[in-house]
Design a protein around this motif. Structure first.
Motif, short mmCIF file in Angstrom:
data_model
loop_
_atom_site.label_atom_id
_atom_site.label_comp_id
_atom_site.label_asym_id
_atom_site.label_seq_id
_atom_site.Cartn_x
_atom_site.Cartn_y
_atom_site.Cartn_z
N GLU A 105 43.98 25.32 40.65
CA GLU A 105 44.26 26.13 39.42
C GLU A 105 45.23 27.37 39.99
O GLU A 105 45.22 27.90 40.89
N PRO A 106 46.25 27.58 38.95
CA PRO A 106 47.25 28.78 39.15
C PRO A 106 46.19 30.15 39.47
O PRO A 106 45.25 30.12 38.77
N VAL A 107 46.69 31.03 40.41
CA VAL A 107 46.26 32.12 40.31
C VAL A 107 46.17 32.87 38.76
O VAL A 107 47.38 32.90 38.41
N GLY A 108 45.08 33.45 38.41
CA GLY A 108 44.96 33.97 37.24
C GLY A 108 44.76 35.45 37.00
O GLY A 108 44.42 36.11 38.16
N ARG A 109 44.64 36.07 35.76
CA ARG A 109 44.13 37.39 35.60
C ARG A 109 42.56 37.58 36.23
O ARG A 109 42.68 38.68 36.61
N GLY A 110 41.91 36.65 36.02
CA GLY A 110 40.64 36.82 36.64
C GLY A 110 40.87 37.10 38.03
O GLY A 110 39.75 37.96 38.66
N ASP A 111 41.41 36.36 38.77
CA ASP A 111 41.20 36.31 40.28
C ASP A 111 42.00 37.80 40.78
O ASP A 111 41.42 38.43 41.48
N ARG A 112 43.09 38.33 39.96
CA ARG A 112 43.50 39.62 40.08
C ARG A 112 42.61 40.61 39.94
O ARG A 112 42.65 41.66 40.60
N PHE A 113 41.75 40.41 38.92
CA PHE A 113 40.83 41.64 38.38
C PHE A 113 39.85 41.92 39.50
O PHE A 113 39.42 42.81 39.81
N ILE A 114 39.28 40.73 40.05
CA ILE A 114 38.24 40.66 41.08
C ILE A 114 38.86 41.14 42.41
O ILE A 114 38.28 41.98 42.99
N THR A 115 40.16 40.79 42.65
CA THR A 115 40.78 41.35 43.89
C THR A 115 40.84 42.91 43.81
O THR A 115 40.66 43.54 44.61
N GLY A 116 41.20 43.41 42.62
CA GLY A 116 41.23 44.90 42.55
C GLY A 116 39.95 45.60 42.61
O GLY A 116 39.75 46.54 43.07
N GLU A 117 38.89 45.02 42.10
CA GLU A 117 37.31 45.49 42.11
C GLU A 117 36.93 45.30 43.63
O GLU A 117 36.33 46.42 44.16
N LEU A 118 37.41 44.46 44.46
CA LEU A 118 37.13 44.29 45.98
C LEU A 118 37.85 45.36 46.67
O LEU A 118 37.27 45.85 47.87
N ALA A 119 38.96 45.97 46.38
CA ALA A 119 39.75 46.64 47.02
C ALA A 119 39.07 48.22 47.24
O ALA A 119 39.42 48.54 48.32
N GLU A 120 38.06 48.26 46.59
CA GLU A 120 37.37 49.73 46.62
C GLU A 120 35.94 49.71 47.44
O GLU A 120 35.73 50.69 47.84
N LEU A 121 35.85 48.43 48.20
CA LEU A 121 34.60 48.28 48.94
C LEU A 121 34.93 48.32 50.45
O LEU A 121 36.12 48.33 50.86
N LYS A 122 33.85 48.78 51.35
CA LYS A 122 33.92 48.92 52.45
C LYS A 122 34.01 47.48 53.35
O LYS A 122 34.46 47.40 54.49
N ALA A 123 33.46 46.59 52.65
CA ALA A 123 33.38 45.33 53.29
C ALA A 123 34.78 44.73 53.60
O ALA A 123 35.52 44.90 52.93
N THR A 124 34.59 44.01 54.87
CA THR A 124 35.98 43.03 55.06
C THR A 124 36.11 42.05 53.99
O THR A 124 35.21 41.35 53.37
N VAL A 125 37.22 41.99 53.50
CA VAL A 125 37.46 40.88 52.35
C VAL A 125 38.52 39.46 52.81
O VAL A 125 39.45 40.05 53.30
N LEU A 126 37.95 38.22 52.80
CA LEU A 126 38.90 37.30 53.19
C LEU A 126 39.12 36.57 51.85
O LEU A 126 38.48 36.56 50.87
N ALA A 127 40.43 35.94 51.90
CA ALA A 127 40.46 35.02 50.70
C ALA A 127 40.42 33.52 51.14
O ALA A 127 40.70 33.30 52.26
#
Length: 301
Positions: A105-127
């Motif tokens: 499925e194409p990368v969508g608004r929902g994916d970008r929204f969650i990516t933005g939310e995750l950017a604030e966290l201390k945890a390591t984020v993998l895609a």
């Protein structure tokens, strides 16, 4: 003389990880593939997971505790708001997060929204690019490039939970980002969820199979009693829907559908519990329970 420490020996690591993403991104299926047993329920209906289920993956040098969360979505009910709160509170407590994005499925608004939310966290984020078995190499390469442009990820890992491709690699990568720590759970423990919650989830999964699209959000299951009698576990459970018309759908003609749900759920529960099961199911109407705080509490939300 005290033994000499091997400077090459890697420290034991233990910690918490979770998969996040929009609904139906393959998070629960991936959790099951990693642990090798059915702990999180799967369905082709979005918003299947409602409970945070922990699965424990044991390795000689590490212990990865996977927390299964509902998909983050735009809430339309009080239940939806509570599920989103549950997701966000879980994110703050884990060490590594895998953002699941389907390859088909194409990368969508929902994916970008969650990516933005995750950017604030201390945890390591993998895609984690999931469902790679559904696309060819060219499409996968395009998706990996699109995902890399979404944000800063520690690593990007393509996987297929269905074929098993790169599932072990993903575990290696997640484990690498866990903190050095003693073991968190005993060796024989696969999940810290009470059996009744797992049984209720298996019944709900069976009830979701083949029903109309509007129904998944409206089904809740409460296991009232589990009584061992000799070699058989007797389980009494209620399926709750919001309207009499939905009750008719779940029951089917002359209760044929409910019997089918019971047969399918019983097989899964016997596998989970490792013994024979007698399953007694009833369908009850709890009017608009998703919007009623009192009903939500009663149903465990």
């Amino acid at each position: 003389m005290s033994p000499v420490q091997d400077p090459e020996a890697r420290p034991y690591r233990a910690g918490f990880g979770c998969f996040v993403g929009r609904p139906n991104a393959g998070k629960s299926t991936l959790t099951n593939a990693i642990v090798g047993t059915k702990i999180a329920i799967t369905s082709n209906k979005p918003q299947t997971t409602r409970h945070v289920i922990r699965a424990v993956l044991h390795r000689p040098e590490s212990q990865l505790v996977l927390v299964d969360t509902p998909g983050l979505h735009r809430p339309r009910t009080l239940l939806g708001e509570r599920l989103n709160d549950l997701v966000r509170s879980t994110w703050t407590e884990v060490d590594v997060i895998g953002l699941c994005i389907p390859a088909d499925e194409p990368v969508g608004r929902g994916d970008r929204f969650i990516t933005g939310e995750l950017a604030e966290l201390k945890a390591t984020v993998l895609a984690v690019v999931t469902k790679t078995d559904l696309v060819d190499k060219r499409r996968l390469a395009e998706q990996l490039l699109a995902v890399s442009k979404m944000g800063e990820f520690a690593e990007i890992v393509p996987v297929s939970a269905v074929s098993g491709h790169q599932v072990d690699t993903l575990v290696d990568v997640m484990t690498k980002y866990l903190p050095p720590s003693p073991q968190l759970y005993p060796d024989d423990m696969l999940t810290d969820d009470p059996e009744q919650v797992l049984v209720a989830e298996l019944i709900r999964e069976a009830a979701l199979e083949g029903v109309r699209d509007e129904l998944p959000h409206s089904i809740a299951v409460v296991v009232e009693e589990m009584i061992p009698e000799g070699q058989v576990m007797k389980i009494y459970a209620d399926l709750y829907v919001e309207r009499p018309s939905q009750k008719a759908i779940v029951l089917g003609h002359k209760a044929s559908r409910l019997k089918e749900v019971g047969t399918n759920a019983r097989k899964q529960i016997e596998e989970l519990l490792g013994g024979r099961v007698y399953l007694d199911l009833h369908v009850r109407v709890a009017k608009d329970w998703q919007r009623d705080p009192r009903q939500l509490r009663k149903l465990g939300f």
